[in-house]
Write a protein that holds these residues in place. Structure first.
Motif, PDB file in Angstrom:
ATOM      1  N   THR A  25       0.818  -1.220   0.000  1.00 56.26           N
ATOM      2  CA  THR A  25       0.000   0.000   0.000  1.00 56.26           C
ATOM      3  C   THR A  25       0.843   1.256   0.000  1.00 56.26           C
ATOM      4  OG1 THR A  25      -0.140  -0.100   2.403  1.00 56.26           O
ATOM      5  CG2 THR A  25      -1.935  -1.114   1.151  1.00 56.26           C
ATOM      6  N   GLY A  26       2.148   1.119   0.184  1.00 58.05           N
ATOM      7  CA  GLY A  26       3.057   2.255   0.180  1.00 58.05           C
ATOM      8  C   GLY A  26       4.477   1.738   0.237  1.00 58.05           C
ATOM      9  N   PRO A  27       5.468   2.616   0.237  1.00 64.82           N
ATOM     10  CA  PRO A  27       6.856   2.159   0.300  1.00 64.82           C
ATOM     11  C   PRO A  27       7.102   1.371   1.583  1.00 64.82           C
ATOM     12  CG  PRO A  27       6.730   4.576   0.182  1.00 64.82           C
ATOM     13  CD  PRO A  27       5.341   4.060   0.196  1.00 64.82           C
ATOM     14  N   ASP A  28       7.839   0.278   1.441  1.00 60.30           N
ATOM     15  CA  ASP A  28       8.105  -0.581   2.598  1.00 60.30           C
ATOM     16  C   ASP A  28       9.498  -1.166   2.445  1.00 60.30           C
ATOM     17  OD1 ASP A  28       7.360  -2.133   4.973  1.00 60.30           O
ATOM     18  OD2 ASP A  28       7.445  -3.828   3.603  1.00 60.30           O
ATOM     19  N   GLU A  29      10.263  -1.098   3.488  1.00 58.47           N
ATOM     20  CA  GLU A  29      11.637  -1.604   3.447  1.00 58.47           C
ATOM     21  C   GLU A  29      11.761  -2.959   4.145  1.00 58.47           C
ATOM     22  OE1 GLU A  29      13.835   0.106   1.704  1.00 58.47           O
ATOM     23  OE2 GLU A  29      12.339   1.660   1.350  1.00 58.47           O
ATOM     24  N   SER A  30      10.659  -3.514   4.639  1.00 57.37           N
ATOM     25  CA  SER A  30      10.757  -4.716   5.474  1.00 57.37           C
ATOM     26  C   SER A  30      10.375  -5.996   4.746  1.00 57.37           C
ATOM     27  CB  SER A  30       9.887  -4.542   6.717  1.00 57.37           C
ATOM     28  OG  SER A  30       8.522  -4.424   6.334  1.00 57.37           O
ATOM     29  N   GLY A  31      10.553  -6.067   3.458  1.00 62.26           N
ATOM     30  CA  GLY A  31      10.254  -7.314   2.745  1.00 62.26           C
ATOM     31  C   GLY A  31       8.786  -7.628   2.686  1.00 62.26           C
ATOM     32  N   GLY A  32       7.955  -6.630   2.519  1.00 60.53           N
ATOM     33  CA  GLY A  32       6.525  -6.872   2.393  1.00 60.53           C
ATOM     34  C   GLY A  32       5.774  -6.887   3.697  1.00 60.53           C
ATOM     35  N   GLY A  33       6.437  -6.536   4.810  1.00 61.85           N
ATOM     36  CA  GLY A  33       5.786  -6.581   6.109  1.00 61.85           C
ATOM     37  C   GLY A  33       4.571  -5.684   6.219  1.00 61.85           C
ATOM     38  N   GLY A  34       4.559  -4.564   5.475  1.00 63.80           N
ATOM     39  CA  GLY A  34       3.442  -3.639   5.528  1.00 63.80           C
ATOM     40  C   GLY A  34       2.389  -3.901   4.477  1.00 63.80           C
ATOM     41  N   ALA A  35       2.597  -4.900   3.642  1.00 61.58           N
ATOM     42  CA  ALA A  35       1.631  -5.222   2.592  1.00 61.58           C
ATOM     43  C   ALA A  35       0.344  -5.750   3.215  1.00 61.58           C
ATOM     44  CB  ALA A  35       2.224  -6.247   1.630  1.00 61.58           C
ATOM     45  N   VAL A  36      -0.805  -5.355   2.652  1.00 58.40           N
ATOM     46  CA  VAL A  36      -2.122  -5.727   3.186  1.00 58.40           C
ATOM     47  C   VAL A  36      -2.697  -6.880   2.370  1.00 58.40           C
ATOM     48  CG1 VAL A  36      -4.464  -4.884   3.617  1.00 58.40           C
ATOM     49  CG2 VAL A  36      -2.515  -3.396   4.042  1.00 58.40           C
ATOM     50  N   LEU A  37      -3.286  -7.844   3.070  1.00 57.37           N
ATOM     51  CA  LEU A  37      -3.842  -9.021   2.405  1.00 57.37           C
ATOM     52  C   LEU A  37      -4.942  -8.629   1.434  1.00 57.37           C
ATOM     53  CD1 LEU A  37      -3.754 -12.147   2.292  1.00 57.37           C
ATOM     54  CD2 LEU A  37      -5.637 -12.117   3.945  1.00 57.37           C
ATOM     55  N   HIS A  38      -4.852  -9.146   0.239  1.00 57.74           N
ATOM     56  CA  HIS A  38      -5.859  -8.934  -0.797  1.00 57.74           C
ATOM     57  C   HIS A  38      -6.739 -10.178  -0.951  1.00 57.74           C
ATOM     58  CE1 HIS A  38      -7.772  -7.573  -4.437  1.00 57.74           C
ATOM     59  NE2 HIS A  38      -7.400  -8.678  -5.031  1.00 57.74           N
ATOM     60  N   SER A  39      -6.118 -11.369  -0.940  1.00 58.06           N
ATOM     61  CA  SER A  39      -6.902 -12.595  -1.095  1.00 58.06           C
ATOM     62  C   SER A  39      -6.133 -13.804  -0.582  1.00 58.06           C
ATOM     63  CB  SER A  39      -7.265 -12.821  -2.567  1.00 58.06           C
ATOM     64  OG  SER A  39      -6.091 -13.047  -3.327  1.00 58.06           O
ATOM     65  N   ALA A  40      -6.893 -14.831  -0.276  1.00 58.93           N
ATOM     66  CA  ALA A  40      -6.335 -16.126   0.104  1.00 58.93           C
ATOM     67  C   ALA A  40      -7.080 -17.169  -0.708  1.00 58.93           C
ATOM     68  CB  ALA A  40      -6.515 -16.372   1.602  1.00 58.93           C
ATOM     69  N   ILE A  41      -6.335 -18.100  -1.317  1.00 62.65           N
ATOM     70  CA  ILE A  41      -6.979 -19.099  -2.168  1.00 62.65           C
ATOM     71  C   ILE A  41      -6.237 -20.428  -2.105  1.00 62.65           C
ATOM     72  CG2 ILE A  41      -5.708 -18.339  -4.221  1.00 62.65           C
ATOM     73  CD1 ILE A  41      -8.262 -19.087  -5.848  1.00 62.65           C
ATOM     74  N   ALA A  42      -7.022 -21.489  -2.124  1.00 61.45           N
ATOM     75  CA  ALA A  42      -6.501 -22.846  -2.274  1.00 61.45           C
ATOM     76  C   ALA A  42      -7.210 -23.426  -3.493  1.00 61.45           C
ATOM     77  CB  ALA A  42      -6.792 -23.686  -1.035  1.00 61.45           C
ATOM     78  N   ARG A  43      -6.428 -23.823  -4.503  1.00 58.44           N
ATOM     79  CA  ARG A  43      -7.003 -24.350  -5.744  1.00 58.44           C
ATOM     80  C   ARG A  43      -6.352 -25.677  -6.083  1.00 58.44           C
ATOM     81  NH1 ARG A  43      -9.590 -21.877  -9.902  1.00 58.44           N
ATOM     82  NH2 ARG A  43      -9.012 -19.866  -9.061  1.00 58.44           N
ATOM     83  N   ASP A  44      -7.178 -26.709  -6.252  1.00 62.05           N
ATOM     84  CA  ASP A  44      -6.706 -28.026  -6.666  1.00 62.05           C
ATOM     85  C   ASP A  44      -6.424 -27.981  -8.169  1.00 62.05           C
ATOM     86  OD1 ASP A  44      -6.274 -30.662  -7.333  1.00 62.05           O
ATOM     87  OD2 ASP A  44      -8.197 -31.394  -6.605  1.00 62.05           O
ATOM     88  N   THR A  45      -5.156 -27.941  -8.529  1.00 65.05           N
ATOM     89  CA  THR A  45      -4.783 -27.856  -9.940  1.00 65.05           C
ATOM     90  C   THR A  45      -4.666 -29.220 -10.598  1.00 65.05           C
ATOM     91  OG1 THR A  45      -2.443 -27.796  -9.344  1.00 65.05           O
ATOM     92  CG2 THR A  45      -3.573 -25.664  -9.629  1.00 65.05           C
ATOM     93  N   HIS A  46      -4.888 -30.285  -9.843  1.00 65.77           N
ATOM     94  CA  HIS A  46      -4.746 -31.635 -10.391  1.00 65.77           C
ATOM     95  C   HIS A  46      -6.076 -32.275 -10.756  1.00 65.77           C
ATOM     96  CE1 HIS A  46      -0.583 -31.335  -9.308  1.00 65.77           C
ATOM     97  NE2 HIS A  46      -0.906 -31.099  -8.060  1.00 65.77           N
ATOM     98  N   HIS A  47      -7.174 -31.569 -10.535  1.00 68.46           N
ATOM     99  CA  HIS A  47      -8.492 -32.139 -10.807  1.00 68.46           C
ATOM    100  C   HIS A  47      -8.692 -32.435 -12.286  1.00 68.46           C
ATOM    101  CE1 HIS A  47     -12.815 -32.772 -10.596  1.00 68.46           C
ATOM    102  NE2 HIS A  47     -12.932 -31.961 -11.630  1.00 68.46           N
ATOM    103  N   VAL A  48      -9.232 -33.598 -12.551  1.00 71.01           N
ATOM    104  CA  VAL A  48      -9.596 -33.976 -13.917  1.00 71.01           C
ATOM    105  C   VAL A  48     -11.073 -34.377 -13.877  1.00 71.01           C
ATOM    106  CG1 VAL A  48      -9.186 -35.589 -15.800  1.00 71.01           C
ATOM    107  CG2 VAL A  48      -7.266 -34.803 -14.401  1.00 71.01           C
ATOM    108  N   CYS A  49     -11.882 -33.757 -14.748  1.00 69.66           N
ATOM    109  CA  CYS A  49     -13.313 -34.055 -14.762  1.00 69.66           C
ATOM    110  C   CYS A  49     -13.553 -35.515 -15.145  1.00 69.66           C
ATOM    111  CB  CYS A  49     -14.042 -33.148 -15.762  1.00 69.66           C
ATOM    112  SG  CYS A  49     -14.122 -31.450 -15.188  1.00 69.66           S
ATOM    113  N   ARG A  50     -14.586 -36.070 -14.518  1.00 75.84           N
ATOM    114  CA  ARG A  50     -14.953 -37.454 -14.831  1.00 75.84           C
ATOM    115  C   ARG A  50     -15.766 -37.494 -16.090  1.00 75.84           C
ATOM    116  NH1 ARG A  50     -17.940 -38.176  -9.323  1.00 75.84           N
ATOM    117  NH2 ARG A  50     -16.766 -36.525  -8.446  1.00 75.84           N
TER     118      ARG A  50
END
Length: 168
Positions: free
Chosen positions: A143-168
């Motif tokens: 959200t602004g300049p940060d010198e701490s390796g992303g420590g001040g970055a604000v969460l935008h999203s969290a996702i878990a996606r199964d990339t191995h799924h194959v439709c039956r």
């Protein structure tokens, strides 16, 4: 319960409560009631074998073959509604959390998170927690300049996606 509790649980279990990649929609619906339509463009016709988008509050699901393929939570709006565990009920909570806060919570709980290998765009930081069948990706926006390796970055999203799924 706080957003940090929800996200720490997501990191620990690979899902938000019973909403996890690999879970059956029938089992989820039995416990939480029927999901809401989560299509981004409701009037668009889905193609055959295209996943459905459903939701419980602000937790979005991608469902294929009646199996949850992806579970996502967008937090950029400032607040989120997450399932309370009681059918038809959600709990509202503020969603602002920084990368530093989440790293600290993960460390306290002994959760190992790796930096994502795709730092594009430059103002984005991603933490990845390994799970099977789907890793959980926590994506933060600077959200602004940060010198701490992303420590001040604000969460935008969290996702878990199964990339191995194959439709039956």
């Amino acid at each position: 319960m706080t957003i940090v509790d929800v996200l720490t649980g997501f990191a620990e279990s690979g899902g938000i409560g019973i909403l996890k990649p690999g879970a059956s929609l029938a089992d989820v619906s039995e416990r939480l009631g029927p999901p809401q339509d989560g299509e981004y463009f409701p009037s668009r016709r889905r193609k055959k074998d295209e996943p459905r988008n459903l939701r419980y509050g602000d937790v979005r699901l991608e469902v294929c073959c009646d199996i949850l393929r992806a579970v996502a939570l967008s937090t950029g709006s400032g607040s989120v509604d997450v399932p309370s565990g009681v059918p038809g009920e959600a709990e509202a909570m503020p969603s602002a959390v920084t990368a530093a806060q989440l790293r600290e919570a993960f460390s306290t709980e002994g959760i190992r998170a790796e930096e994502g290998t795709w730092p594009e765009p430059a103002e984005q930081v991603t933490l990845v927690v390994r799970h099977s069948p789907a890793d959980v990706h926590f994506t933060f926006r600077q959200t602004g300049p940060d010198e701490s390796g992303g420590g001040g970055a604000v969460l935008h999203s969290a996702i878990a996606r199964d990339t191995h799924h194959v439709c039956r």
